[in-house]
Design an enzyme around this catalytic site. Structure first.
Site, PDB file in Angstrom:
ATOM      1  N   TRP A  63      45.042  32.196  72.834  1.00 23.20           N
ATOM      2  CA  TRP A  63      44.302  33.474  71.857  1.00 23.20           C
ATOM      3  C   TRP A  63      44.470  34.725  72.563  1.00 23.20           C
ATOM      4  O   TRP A  63      44.484  34.795  73.948  1.00 23.20           O
ATOM      5  CB  TRP A  63      43.340  33.446  70.812  1.00 23.20           C
ATOM      6  N   HIS A  75      52.776  50.825  59.947  1.00 23.71           N
ATOM      7  CA  HIS A  75      51.403  51.920  59.710  1.00 23.71           C
ATOM      8  C   HIS A  75      51.393  52.143  58.383  1.00 23.71           C
ATOM      9  O   HIS A  75      52.341  53.060  57.906  1.00 23.71           O
ATOM     10  CB  HIS A  75      51.089  51.963  60.738  1.00 23.71           C
ATOM     11  N   HIS A  81      42.894  60.033  56.544  1.00 25.69           N
ATOM     12  CA  HIS A  81      43.772  60.821  58.415  1.00 25.69           C
ATOM     13  C   HIS A  81      44.331  62.411  57.561  1.00 25.69           C
ATOM     14  O   HIS A  81      43.967  62.607  59.326  1.00 25.69           O
ATOM     15  CB  HIS A  81      45.326  60.084  57.793  1.00 25.69           C
ATOM     16  N   HIS A 209      52.058  64.361  55.133  1.00 30.34           N
ATOM     17  CA  HIS A 209      50.914  64.731  55.215  1.00 30.34           C
ATOM     18  C   HIS A 209      49.639  64.873  54.265  1.00 30.34           C
ATOM     19  O   HIS A 209      49.107  64.712  53.640  1.00 30.34           O
ATOM     20  CB  HIS A 209      50.204  64.294  56.540  1.00 30.34           C
TER      21      HIS A 209
HETATM   22  O1  LIG Z   1      50.417  59.828  60.572  1.00 31.49           O
HETATM   23  C1  LIG Z   1      50.790  59.660  61.445  1.00 31.49           C
HETATM   24  O2  LIG Z   1      51.030  58.299  62.121  1.00 31.49           O
HETATM   25  C2  LIG Z   1      51.516  60.710  61.751  1.00 31.49           C
HETATM   26  O3  LIG Z   1      52.534  60.593  61.884  1.00 31.49           O
HETATM   27  C3  LIG Z   1      50.359  62.189  63.098  1.00 31.49           C
HETATM   28  C4  LIG Z   1      49.251  61.447  63.714  1.00 31.49           C
HETATM   29  C5  LIG Z   1      48.619  62.265  63.992  1.00 31.49           C
HETATM   30  C6  LIG Z   1      48.330  63.818  63.885  1.00 31.49           C
HETATM   31  C7  LIG Z   1      50.286  64.167  63.612  1.00 31.49           C
HETATM   32  C8  LIG Z   1      50.702  63.464  62.949  1.00 31.49           C
HETATM   33  S1  LIG Z   1      52.449  63.763  62.453  1.00 31.49           S
HETATM   34 MN   LIG Z   2      50.596  56.972  60.154  1.00 29.14          MN
END
Ligand SMILES: O=C(O)C(=O)c1ccccc1S
Ligand SMILES: [Mn+2]
Length: 260
Positions: A63, A75, A81, A209
């Site tokens: 493990w 992901h 987020h 996003h």
């Molecule tokens: O969600 C993500 O993996 C990603 O692309 C991202 C993450 C954190 C900040 C900006 C971005 S643009």
């Molecule tokens: Mn991401």
């Protein structure tokens, strides 16, 4: 749907009448992770630390301990987020409705355009041309942007230059339109982010996003094998880890595809 149909569906998977296509990269310390400008925090690299391998530390078992960022490898992005989704209900991976983890997909093939221009941006006219061929994008469908970027190999994957990454993605107008006019459940890409590498210069910055998560929708990144999917008809299974108040997570993404 009665239980008999569900059992028949399971039988179709077992017989191969419904193909299961793996859209996931192996989660490895060697897989590239997103690199943000140095003034910002960075994703932790994936680390796999062996605890035992049938040895003195564990004579009968193997493990590891894992360390990784929520946004590493193939992901899932949850609405929490991004600041635009921060106050929405059920916006983290442990609270989002589980029914959203299974949904159909439309695959838009922009591999030729991305091969010509690493900064290619998906626009409304490109999607409308796709709809003229395949029909209007239905609500609660994933839109998967096929660029064949996943075939580039891990070394060239981020395509980092002095001014940041140069990878394809959507423009701001198409992201607002896909969320507000088509009601998609999310956007999936082969690249390290749902946004283009130069999306920080778009208005608003990082529009995928911004509009996805502001609309309570989701992102999938670092997908592969989209070339094995039909333009319509695939069903995506994307169930992120149930991380407490998590913004995202590495996950296994599977596509169910009716055998030709
Ligand atoms: O969600 C993500 O993996 C990603 O692309 C991202 C993450 C954190 C900040 C900006 C971005 S643009
Ligand atoms: Mn991401």
């Amino acid at each position: 749907m009665d239980s008999n149909n569900l059992t028949q569906f399971a039988g179709a998977i077992a017989s191969g009448a419904v193909r299961v296509v793996d859209l996931t990269f192996t989660l490895s310390p060697d897989f590239p992770v997103i690199v943000l400008p140095p003034e910002f925090g960075q994703a932790a690299p994936v680390r796999i630390q062996r605890i035992s391998l049938y040895d003195a530390a564990g004579p009968a078992w193997y493990w590891n301990n894992l360390t990784f960022g929520e946004h590493t490898g193939t992901h899932f992005d949850a609405p929490i987020h991004w600041f635009t989704g921060k106050d929405l209900p059920n916006n983290s991976v442990d609270t989002l409705p589980v029914r959203d983890m299974i949904a159909p997909a439309c695959v838009i093939d922009c591999s030729a355009e991305a091969a010509q221009n690493p900064d290619f941006l998906l626009t409304i006219p490109v999607v409308e041309a796709w709809e003229n061929r395949h029909g209007r994008i239905p609500e609660r469908h994933w839109v998967l942007l096929r660029t064949d970027w996943s075939k580039k190999g891990w070394r060239d994957y981020a395509n980092l230059k002095d001014d940041g990454a140069h990878t394809p993605g959507p423009d701001a107008a198409v992201m607002r339109w896909l969320v507000e006019e088509r009601g998609i459940i999310g956007l999936g890409t082969e690249t390290i982010g749902t946004d283009a590498g130069q999306a920080g210069h778009l208005d608003p910055p990082y529009p995928a996003h911004h509009f996805l998560h502001g609309g309570g929708r989701y992102g999938l990144q670092c997908l592969c094998n989209l070339d094995q999917l039909p333009a319509t008809g695939a069903v995506i299974i994307a169930a992120p880890l149930k991380i407490q108040n998590g913004s995202g997570s590495p996950l296994r993404v599977l596509a169910l595809v009716p055998a030709a």
